[in-house]
Design an enzyme around this catalytic site. Sequence first.
Site: not given
Ligand code: NAP
Length: 275
Positions: A49, A54, A79, A112
Amino acid sequence: MKLDISTKLKMNNGVEIPLIGLGTYLSESGSIVESAVQAALDVGYRHIDTAKFYFNEESIGKAVRNSSIPRNEIFVTTKLWNSDHGYNKALIALEESLKRLDIEYIDLFLIHWPVENLRNETWKALEEVYKEGMCRAIGVSNYTINHLKELLEICEIKPTVNQVEFHPFLYQKELMEFCQNNDIILEGYSPFAKGQRINDPKLTTVAEKYDKTNAQIIVRWHLQHNVVVIPKSSKKQRIAENSDVYDFSIAEEDMDYLDSLNENFRCTWDPTNVQ
Ligand SMILES: NC(=O)c1ccc[n+]([C@@H]2O[C@H](COP(=O)([O-])OP(=O)(O)OC[C@H]3O[C@@H](n4cnc5c(N)ncnc54)[C@H](OP(=O)(O)O)[C@@H]3O)[C@@H](O)[C@H]2O)c1
């Protein structure tokens, strides 16, 4: 149904989307995100994704092209950013994303954010690029039930996916059911609430019972709700950990318990009041 890392859901246009994918927001362009994509593909993820916002589409495209896995076995989502709404701008945005990714076609192209006044015109452009075959599916992100109802009224082609913030502390049951009843796949983002809630002791009590980590419990909870999940990590070991969720299943009473943790807690933007 027995789940494994290659489990896919069929979207309303017949195209399949892998139930787990790699999130890449804040995975820095260059070697960091390229290694993350490679690590994910190595352990069996087939879904990445990204988004214009990004600033890592070029690197993701490079990692996909350089992998030994055929292009048609990898599902790539990108997106359209908020400044690219409107019919003509949206057409250009898709072309530019495709150029940056350089991977022949996009699997899923999402709006988005439901920008006021312009989102329906933008959707018409997405229908056009879909008909031309530049992407295999089109969908939306951060749409509420009201936004979806409005879109379902005016669309010629239905959205395949709605990608929204979703985790036990923001269990959007009504939205999930609305999507599932309308044959729109719900895709959950920020499953760990960006890491802010990953160490919550309420999750730990469940994790200890299954001898799993809190992260694994959260991912498995999504899968058992038939919600596509895209955990982000740029660390090889965590990318593997987050997908090591196929040797157990969460019992119904623990699913109910996890559902009950909802606090309407949001770690990111809230589309509720977008007209
Ligand atoms: N459509 C939208 O508006 C929107 C908004 C937000 C996100 N997204 C998408 O959704 C994806 C995921 O959401 P997100 O990046 O916001 O947050 P998330 O996946 O909820 O959390 C990512 C965070 O958790 C840490 N992490 C990952 N695996 C872990 C584990 N096993 N143990 C402990 N910590 C861990 C990562 O650190 P490290 O990288 O250091 O491991 C990072 O700091 C995004 O990357 C993006 O592709 C879309």
